[in-house]
Scaffold this motif. Sequence first.
Motif, PDB file in Angstrom:
ATOM      1  N   PHE A  17      36.221  45.983  34.213  1.00 36.35           N
ATOM      2  CA  PHE A  17      37.606  45.548  34.061  1.00 36.35           C
ATOM      3  C   PHE A  17      37.861  44.992  32.671  1.00 36.35           C
ATOM      4  CE2 PHE A  17      36.704  44.765  38.652  1.00 36.35           C
ATOM      5  CZ  PHE A  17      37.492  45.800  39.131  1.00 36.35           C
ATOM      6  N   ARG A  18      39.136  45.112  32.255  1.00 37.61           N
ATOM      7  CA  ARG A  18      39.543  44.474  31.001  1.00 37.61           C
ATOM      8  C   ARG A  18      39.578  42.955  31.213  1.00 37.61           C
ATOM      9  NH1 ARG A  18      44.544  48.502  29.192  1.00 37.61           N
ATOM     10  NH2 ARG A  18      43.472  50.416  29.798  1.00 37.61           N
ATOM     11  N   ASP A  19      39.552  42.205  30.138  1.00 36.28           N
ATOM     12  CA  ASP A  19      39.557  40.739  30.216  1.00 36.28           C
ATOM     13  C   ASP A  19      40.854  40.245  30.861  1.00 36.28           C
ATOM     14  OD1 ASP A  19      37.289  41.049  28.730  1.00 36.28           O
ATOM     15  OD2 ASP A  19      38.023  40.002  26.943  1.00 36.28           O
ATOM     16  N   GLY A  20      40.712  39.326  31.799  1.00 38.84           N
ATOM     17  CA  GLY A  20      41.878  38.590  32.315  1.00 38.84           C
ATOM     18  C   GLY A  20      42.886  39.396  33.126  1.00 38.84           C
ATOM     19  N   VAL A  21      42.491  40.522  33.715  1.00 40.19           N
ATOM     20  CA  VAL A  21      43.476  41.331  34.442  1.00 40.19           C
ATOM     21  C   VAL A  21      43.525  41.020  35.943  1.00 40.19           C
ATOM     22  CG1 VAL A  21      43.498  43.301  32.851  1.00 40.19           C
ATOM     23  CG2 VAL A  21      41.834  43.250  34.725  1.00 40.19           C
ATOM     24  N   VAL A  22      42.578  40.218  36.418  1.00 32.94           N
ATOM     25  CA  VAL A  22      42.497  39.971  37.865  1.00 32.94           C
ATOM     26  C   VAL A  22      43.170  38.640  38.207  1.00 32.94           C
ATOM     27  CG1 VAL A  22      40.905  39.682  39.813  1.00 32.94           C
ATOM     28  CG2 VAL A  22      40.334  41.284  37.971  1.00 32.94           C
ATOM     29  N   ASP A  23      44.045  38.660  39.226  1.00 32.75           N
ATOM     30  CA  ASP A  23      44.740  37.435  39.628  1.00 32.75           C
ATOM     31  C   ASP A  23      43.942  36.641  40.653  1.00 32.75           C
ATOM     32  OD1 ASP A  23      47.555  37.677  38.385  1.00 32.75           O
ATOM     33  OD2 ASP A  23      47.144  39.656  39.208  1.00 32.75           O
ATOM     34  N   SER A  24      43.235  37.353  41.521  1.00 27.02           N
ATOM     35  CA  SER A  24      42.506  36.675  42.600  1.00 27.02           C
ATOM     36  C   SER A  24      41.261  37.483  42.912  1.00 27.02           C
ATOM     37  CB  SER A  24      43.447  36.582  43.813  1.00 27.02           C
ATOM     38  OG  SER A  24      42.806  36.006  44.919  1.00 27.02           O
ATOM     39  N   LEU A  25      40.156  36.786  43.078  1.00 27.37           N
ATOM     40  CA  LEU A  25      38.888  37.470  43.340  1.00 27.37           C
ATOM     41  C   LEU A  25      38.255  36.896  44.606  1.00 27.37           C
ATOM     42  CD1 LEU A  25      36.345  38.551  40.693  1.00 27.37           C
ATOM     43  CD2 LEU A  25      35.498  37.336  42.685  1.00 27.37           C
ATOM     44  N   ILE A  26      37.883  37.781  45.516  1.00 30.98           N
ATOM     45  CA  ILE A  26      37.247  37.356  46.772  1.00 30.98           C
ATOM     46  C   ILE A  26      35.792  37.781  46.743  1.00 30.98           C
ATOM     47  CG2 ILE A  26      37.409  37.410  49.289  1.00 30.98           C
ATOM     48  CD1 ILE A  26      40.048  38.844  49.065  1.00 30.98           C
ATOM     49  N   SER A  27      34.899  36.853  47.019  1.00 32.02           N
ATOM     50  CA  SER A  27      33.479  37.195  46.998  1.00 32.02           C
ATOM     51  C   SER A  27      32.779  36.660  48.251  1.00 32.02           C
ATOM     52  CB  SER A  27      32.837  36.629  45.735  1.00 32.02           C
ATOM     53  OG  SER A  27      31.509  37.092  45.624  1.00 32.02           O
ATOM     54  N   PHE A  28      32.951  37.397  49.349  1.00 29.22           N
ATOM     55  CA  PHE A  28      32.293  36.988  50.589  1.00 29.22           C
ATOM     56  C   PHE A  28      30.843  37.429  50.591  1.00 29.22           C
ATOM     57  CE2 PHE A  28      36.543  37.015  53.014  1.00 29.22           C
ATOM     58  CZ  PHE A  28      36.762  35.696  52.680  1.00 29.22           C
ATOM     59  N   HIS A  29      29.991  36.517  50.827  1.00 32.04           N
ATOM     60  CA  HIS A  29      28.552  36.772  50.885  1.00 32.04           C
ATOM     61  C   HIS A  29      28.063  37.526  49.663  1.00 32.04           C
ATOM     62  CE1 HIS A  29      27.658  35.216  55.029  1.00 32.04           C
ATOM     63  NE2 HIS A  29      28.900  34.900  54.750  1.00 32.04           N
ATOM     64  N   GLY A  30      28.490  36.952  48.558  1.00 29.19           N
ATOM     65  CA  GLY A  30      28.104  37.471  47.263  1.00 29.19           C
ATOM     66  C   GLY A  30      27.087  36.559  46.603  1.00 29.19           C
ATOM     67  N   LEU A  31      27.532  35.342  46.279  1.00 26.76           N
ATOM     68  CA  LEU A  31      26.704  34.414  45.483  1.00 26.76           C
ATOM     69  C   LEU A  31      25.219  34.405  45.820  1.00 26.76           C
ATOM     70  CD1 LEU A  31      28.563  31.000  44.958  1.00 26.76           C
ATOM     71  CD2 LEU A  31      27.986  32.755  43.285  1.00 26.76           C
ATOM     72  N   HIS A  32      24.893  34.350  47.121  1.00 28.30           N
ATOM     73  CA  HIS A  32      23.468  34.216  47.457  1.00 28.30           C
ATOM     74  C   HIS A  32      22.714  35.532  47.317  1.00 28.30           C
ATOM     75  CE1 HIS A  32      25.295  35.256  51.389  1.00 28.30           C
ATOM     76  NE2 HIS A  32      24.211  35.987  51.516  1.00 28.30           N
ATOM     77  N   THR A  33      23.439  36.623  47.076  1.00 30.66           N
ATOM     78  CA  THR A  33      22.732  37.896  46.904  1.00 30.66           C
ATOM     79  C   THR A  33      22.611  38.300  45.421  1.00 30.66           C
ATOM     80  OG1 THR A  33      24.657  39.380  46.994  1.00 30.66           O
ATOM     81  CG2 THR A  33      23.751  38.665  49.092  1.00 30.66           C
ATOM     82  N   PHE A  34      23.260  37.546  44.531  1.00 31.87           N
ATOM     83  CA  PHE A  34      23.253  37.956  43.122  1.00 31.87           C
ATOM     84  C   PHE A  34      21.928  37.633  42.441  1.00 31.87           C
ATOM     85  CE2 PHE A  34      28.069  36.925  43.072  1.00 31.87           C
ATOM     86  CZ  PHE A  34      28.308  38.062  43.819  1.00 31.87           C
ATOM     87  N   ALA A  35      21.411  38.604  41.716  1.00 31.01           N
ATOM     88  CA  ALA A  35      20.142  38.405  41.024  1.00 31.01           C
ATOM     89  C   ALA A  35      20.294  37.335  39.935  1.00 31.01           C
ATOM     90  CB  ALA A  35      19.666  39.719  40.432  1.00 31.01           C
TER      91      ALA A  35
END
Length: 279
Positions: free
Chosen positions: A168-186
């Motif tokens: 994505f380009r910088d700053g184009v997202v208004d809202s981001l949902i990350s369900f069950h993401g954080l604990h799976t990120f390397a």
Amino acid sequence: MMLSKSILELLACPTCNNPQLQVGSARRPALVCEQCDQAFPIVDGIIDMTPSERNPAPGSYRTETLFNLIAGIYDLVAPLMSMGVWRCDPLRYVDMSNQALGRGNKGVVVAAPIGTGMPLDRVLAPYHDLTLIGVDQSWKMLRKAKSRFAASGEKVQLIRADFQQLPFRDGVVDSLISFHGLHTFADRTKTLREFGRCLRADGFMTGAALVRGQEGVADTLLDRYERYGVYPLLRTAEFLTRELREGPFQEVRFSTYGAVMFYSALRNGLEQAHIEDAS
Ligand SMILES: C[S@@+](CC[C@H](N)C(=O)[O-])C[C@H]1O[C@@H](n2cnc3c(N)ncnc32)[C@H](O)[C@@H]1O
Ligand SMILES: [Zn+2]
């Protein structure tokens, strides 16, 4: 499948950040970056924006394989685990999804990871003026999400990408949902910085992650996960909130339901200038 112009205007090359991607003219549909000479194939409407010559970072390959393996049973097992082991009512995700979609405010909402598309398919109907993009690196999860949204008739653009190099380009997202993401990120720090780069100033981020220190049974299982290298280090809710605050976020809030921590935060208002990768 035609790629809408509005989606193309949000994208940039994950390798060289070139925002001017072209729709390829070859027989197979693809997006092309002329700056670094890469083609990103569009397969069944899913744009594969993982850099083509990327050597998989240690750890991320295992995560991808793992989720390809469990995609088939994920929809069956996830709600059962949520109630029986993590002790969190699956309806909480519905509430949080509504909050995140509302914060999208007719703009762009990104679900990263989209997984199999649960529970968004159930709550999307009233938000027809949003542009929703679902990102994951697992083909199997993405294909599940694709058939789910085809069945519900919801329009969601699916993209295969690595969260450490979002297309994505910088700053184009208004809202981001990350369900069950954080604990799976390397690499959580790097991933959070990348989420921050894509969000506009004051953009909204919400998510859920499994944390330790809440539930006895859950802790035992999470210890096993860590021991067998299923997920990277899994920490407490306080630890994760500190990481968020140290990243490009402010107004970090969280509450825990069983072993699930739900959090929300705002992208801080600093300049959207490219956030340097300090690592
Ligand atoms: C536990 S699933 C969660 C799916 C869904 N959001 C849910 O709550 O049911 C985690 C997903 O994150 C994806 N994932 C993990 N690390 C990733 C990364 N670095 N880049 C892209 N996807 C990633 C995996 O492929 C997997 O589908
Ligand atoms: Zn490029």
